[in-house]
Scaffold this motif. Structure first.
Motif, PDB file in Angstrom:
ATOM      1  N   PRO A   1      -4.017   8.104  -5.762  1.00 21.54           N
ATOM      2  CA  PRO A   1      -4.168   7.176  -6.888  1.00 21.54           C
ATOM      3  C   PRO A   1      -3.888   7.855  -8.235  1.00 21.54           C
ATOM      4  O   PRO A   1      -4.297   8.992  -8.469  1.00 21.54           O
ATOM      5  CB  PRO A   1      -5.633   6.736  -6.781  1.00 21.54           C
ATOM      6  CG  PRO A   1      -5.981   6.924  -5.337  1.00 21.54           C
ATOM      7  CD  PRO A   1      -5.212   8.128  -4.894  1.00 21.54           C
TER       8      PRO A   1
ATOM      9  N   SER B   1      -0.753   4.379  -0.376  1.00 17.86           N
ATOM     10  CA  SER B   1      -1.724   5.466  -0.285  1.00 17.86           C
ATOM     11  C   SER B   1      -1.235   6.609   0.603  1.00 17.86           C
ATOM     12  O   SER B   1      -1.643   7.755   0.427  1.00 17.86           O
ATOM     13  CB  SER B   1      -3.061   4.936   0.238  1.00 17.86           C
ATOM     14  OG  SER B   1      -2.891   4.318   1.508  1.00 17.86           O
TER      15      SER B   1
ATOM     16  N   ASP C   1       0.835  -1.205   0.000  1.00 20.95           N
ATOM     17  CA  ASP C   1       0.000   0.000   0.000  1.00 20.95           C
ATOM     18  C   ASP C   1       0.869   1.254   0.000  1.00 20.95           C
ATOM     19  O   ASP C   1       1.706   1.446   0.890  1.00 20.95           O
ATOM     20  CB  ASP C   1      -0.907  -0.008   1.235  1.00 20.95           C
ATOM     21  CG  ASP C   1      -1.862   1.170   1.259  1.00 20.95           C
ATOM     22  OD1 ASP C   1      -2.099   1.740   0.181  1.00 20.95           O
ATOM     23  OD2 ASP C   1      -2.351   1.531   2.332  1.00 20.95           O
TER      24      ASP C   1
END
Length: 435
Positions: free
Chosen positions: A102, A97, A95
């Motif tokens: 994105p 993020s 991940d």
């Protein structure tokens, strides 16, 4: 014996990776850029579908533009591990993020740096793109999207508005297409003495309907909180404010009131010039030579300027100009009174006089008197609400002109509105609270 008092530099902290969930494990510096090799600090190898641990499958490399150091573009080279679940055969990546949004090519720290540069340092998008080492389009789209999400779309930015300013603005100087927008400004900090004016919104077009529609979209609680609306002489803004904000006081800005007087003075001077010489003024004509001196307030005029005006008005043919000039000087003097109540009394006396007792042969003064008589409540309201001037709105218009010059013009109104809000929306303190 080791006597060092400094600890070795932490590359992760130095490059602002702590909040991105990344750890720096190496670096490579070149004259043109810096590359920071990174890995995920806390990898999660657990399958989100069945909860069983996955096996490392391979490693891919992802490159992100990052906050520059010393204006040297910095790139994060992330070793991005992929896993495969032995139970459900699902494949996933670590991940990222925390580090990047994105489908984004710039790290969150890089975006924050770019947004702060645009808002607080007034950098151009070209300069930001150069610092990040990306193309202009990549930097522009990313920064505007982040500014829209973080600052412009925040509903709390409309809170606490008590004094509203409204004016028109020319956003492009072209023959085709609508070139006007309506700018709406929060003048509350100026009135309270706590800060500067800030741009609230910018709407395509300039009309009563445009301003009225914008006001109608605000909630009743917000509209009831507005106490004063400062504006220029356009009656469309006044009508919209009267209908949507009946409790608010409309204030006609002193700048525009004095401008009405200076326009009447110029028109009278030009008319007398044509009547005497049958042509426009030339550099040696007395009226033309005094055109700037006539619009200078007597309290600011030099002795030489005062003597020039006195010599001009010693000529009997210049008496119409002298009458309009005296009205203009009284208008300026009313606004320069130290006590508002005296200025209000002086302005009210002036409006009453030129509204009813205008000598024949002075069409400019008659027109001025009619305008002042119609807007008398708005003009006098300024003296009861000192600090509620639309002058800061005009100052914001000047800053927007500077913005357009930096960008060498805009062709996209949506981009121009977003850039204008970021430039003059009062977001500096939110990006740097200590300032």
């Amino acid at each position: 014996m080791h006597h060092s008092i400094y600890t070795p530099a932490n590359l992760t902290t130095f490059t602002n990776l702590d909040g991105l969930g990344l750890t720096a494990i190496g670096q490579r510096l070149t004259p043109k850029k810096a590359e920071i090799l990174c890995q995920v600090t806390n990898p999660d190898p657990w399958c989100q579908t069945c909860g069983t641990p996955g096996n490392p499958r391979d490693t891919v490399t992802r490159r992100l533009a990052h906050e520059p150091f010393g204006w040297r573009p910095t790139v994060l080279v992330i070793k991005h591990r992929r896993y495969r679940c032995n139970h459900c055969q699902r494949v996933w990546r670590e991940d990222l993020s925390q580090a990047v949004a994105p489908r984004q090519k710039i790290s969150r720290t890089g975006l924050r740096w770019a947004l702060a540069g645009l808002v607080t340092q007034h950098l151009s998008v070209s300069r930001i793109a150069e610092g990040l080492g990306v193309t202009w389009n990549t930097a522009n789209e990313a920064v505007l999207a982040e500014g829209q999400r973080l600052l412009i779309d925040d509903p709390t930015r409309f809170n606490g508005v008590k004094v509203l300013g409204v004016d028109e603005h020319v956003w492009r100087h072209t023959k085709s297409g609508d070139k006007y927008v309506t700018v709406i400004v929060d003048l509350t900090p100026v009135k309270a003495g706590t800060g500067t004016a800030r741009l609230l919104d910018m709407i395509p077009g300039r009309s009563k309907a445009v301003f009225k529609t914008w006001l109608a979209e605000r909630g009743e609680a917000w509209k009831n909180n507005v106490e004063v609306v400062a504006m220029d002489g356009f009656t469309g803004f006044k009508s919209a404010a009267a209908e949507e904000l009946p409790q608010a006081v409309e204030v006609l800005d002193p700048f525009h009131v004095v401008k009405l007087g200076s326009e009447a003075l110029d028109q009278a001077r030009q008319r007398v010039q044509r009547e005497q010489y049958g042509r426009r003024g030339r550099k040696d004509d007395p009226l033309y030579k005094c055109r700037r001196t006539l619009t200078t307030g007597l309290s600011l005029a030099t002795e030489k300027q005062k003597q020039r005006v006195e010599d001009l008005f010693n000529v009997a043919k210049h008496e119409p100009v002298q009458l309009v000039w005296s009205v203009y000087q009284r208008m300026v003097d009313a606004y320069r009174q130290k006590k508002p109540e005296i200025g209000k009394w002086a302005m009210e006396q002036l409006i009453n006089e030129i509204g009813t007792k205008v000598p024949k042969g002075l069409p400019e003064l008659k027109k001025l008197g009619g305008t002042l008589r119609r807007r008398k409540p708005d003009i006098l309201a300024y003296f009861d609400h000192i600090g509620s001037s639309n002058g800061p709105t005009e100052a914001l218009n000047g800053r927007l002109e500077h913005l357009r010059g930096i960008a060498l013009g805009f062709t996209n109104l949506t981009h121009y509105i977003a850039r204008s809000l970021l430039e003059t929306g009062g977001f500096r303190s939110r990006l740097h609270p200590e300032s």
